[in-house]
Write a protein that holds these residues in place. Sequence first.
Motif, PDB file in Angstrom:
ATOM      1  N   GLY A  28       0.809  -1.211   0.000  1.00  0.00           N
ATOM      2  CA  GLY A  28       0.000   0.000   0.000  1.00  0.00           C
ATOM      3  C   GLY A  28       0.843   1.262   0.000  1.00  0.00           C
ATOM      4  N   ALA A  29       0.690   2.081  -1.045  1.00  0.00           N
ATOM      5  CA  ALA A  29       1.418   3.346  -1.151  1.00  0.00           C
ATOM      6  C   ALA A  29       0.495   4.503  -0.809  1.00  0.00           C
ATOM      7  N   GLY A  33       1.754   3.868   4.475  1.00  0.00           N
ATOM      8  CA  GLY A  33       2.746   3.038   3.808  1.00  0.00           C
ATOM      9  C   GLY A  33       3.940   3.822   3.313  1.00  0.00           C
ATOM     10  N   LEU A  34       3.695   4.989   2.718  1.00  0.00           N
ATOM     11  CA  LEU A  34       4.797   5.790   2.182  1.00  0.00           C
ATOM     12  C   LEU A  34       5.689   6.317   3.294  1.00  0.00           C
ATOM     13  N   ALA A  56       0.681   6.421  -6.705  1.00  0.00           N
ATOM     14  CA  ALA A  56       0.740   6.419  -5.245  1.00  0.00           C
ATOM     15  C   ALA A  56      -0.139   7.540  -4.676  1.00  0.00           C
ATOM     16  N   GLY A  57      -0.620   7.317  -3.472  1.00  0.00           N
ATOM     17  CA  GLY A  57      -1.302   8.375  -2.718  1.00  0.00           C
ATOM     18  C   GLY A  57      -2.606   8.870  -3.288  1.00  0.00           C
ATOM     19  N   ASP A 127       1.268  18.447  -3.243  1.00  0.00           N
ATOM     20  CA  ASP A 127       2.467  18.818  -2.498  1.00  0.00           C
ATOM     21  C   ASP A 127       2.836  17.734  -1.478  1.00  0.00           C
ATOM     22  N   ILE A 128       1.826  17.138  -0.835  1.00  0.00           N
ATOM     23  CA  ILE A 128       2.093  16.118   0.181  1.00  0.00           C
ATOM     24  C   ILE A 128       2.540  14.816  -0.473  1.00  0.00           C
ATOM     25  N   THR A 129       1.852  14.397  -1.538  1.00  0.00           N
ATOM     26  CA  THR A 129       2.282  13.165  -2.205  1.00  0.00           C
ATOM     27  C   THR A 129       3.683  13.333  -2.796  1.00  0.00           C
ATOM     28  N   GLY A 130       3.957  14.509  -3.369  1.00  0.00           N
ATOM     29  CA  GLY A 130       5.286  14.764  -3.905  1.00  0.00           C
ATOM     30  C   GLY A 130       6.352  14.704  -2.821  1.00  0.00           C
TER      31      GLY A 130
END
Length: 405
Positions: A28-29, A33-34, A56-57, A127-130
């Motif tokens: 899980g990404a 998980g990340l 992801a995300g 911005d958060i996923t990056g």
Amino acid sequence: MPVRAYAGCAFVRDQTVSSRRFDAIVLGAGAAGLLCAAEAGKRGRRVAVLERAERAGKKILISGGGRCNFTNIHCNSENFISANPHFAKSALAGFTPADFIAVVEKYRIPYHEKTLGQLFCDRSAQDITGMLESECRDAGVKIFLNARVSEVAKTTEFVVRTESEEFRAQVLVVATGGLSIPKMGATPFGYELARQFGLKIQPTRPALVPLVFGRHAQKQYCDLAGVSAEVIASADGAAFREKMLITHRGLSGPAILQISSYWNNPATIAIDLAPGHELTALLREEAANRNLTTAKAPFHRALPNRLAERWLELHPPAAWTNHALAELEREAHNWQITPAGTEGYDKAEVTAGGVDTAELSSKTMECKKIPGLYFIGEVVDVTGHLGGFNFQWAWASGFSAGQAL
């Protein structure tokens, strides 16, 4: 090996059948998980993240209206529901909102505080996923997209098979999320895996979800769809003072979403429609001037006009006596509703229930019975209130596991 670059992070597509070895595999990404993978990678662990979706995300990206309510500065264990209300304390103390904010500020992500301590990105949840992808990239984490797991086995190590590859590691972290928002890819996989390994599951249900009226109540109120008011919603010992929104099928808004996590069918919910207002005090003092017209004035001051009119139409005083007016006052502050149900997992922000916390270490999220197996995030029986708390649980539980791998 086909590789595609995305948001500064290398993502690896499934390929011909082969076997790969890592120190840890994260399923899980998402948020938990990340962050877990990045923390483990920083500690020198070789980590693979397997994500069944094409990126992801995905759930992060739609959160907070696309701006990601990534934490709440007032977070504490009282903001969470679990069969064991003490379980989350250790993880939450080990990775606080300030700790996550420090990472956000390191990446110079602009953010702002809304009401009640909720923090949102100024620009976009991207911005958060990056940020998380960059953390993983810098820690040497490998993220495999479109990696649909077909089998998980445990021999001397964990073996995870997809359609085209086999992954092996001494550690397996389950961060597959809950059942909420299936259109974003939610599945019961995490719970099925827990059962496969003999772990107990607390019953799951939609949480932070709109409530649905029965047919009679829909006819009474749902033509007022779009009308909102500040109320106090109460159920099962919990109470929230926030906005309530009437919908085409029932009730929503922050107060209703919050209390939905405490509601179990067929229990009732109490709603104070006019918190802090005395609606009939003047009428009780002026016996000579009691009628429906004078009764409407304080209701109009406390409630939107259409809701005030409808409430008095459906709940007129039985008489103009002090006793009847006191009863009208009581009803307005204690509207008892029995929802027919909820809007279900399609509209639920999170899933309540999940992997029983009695099965896990509160410090590391590792299974007590099965060394090397961890469960983090929404799949665990820890459910936060509305307003960034579920993200903080994801960060905290992911950090706890990442530090232990």
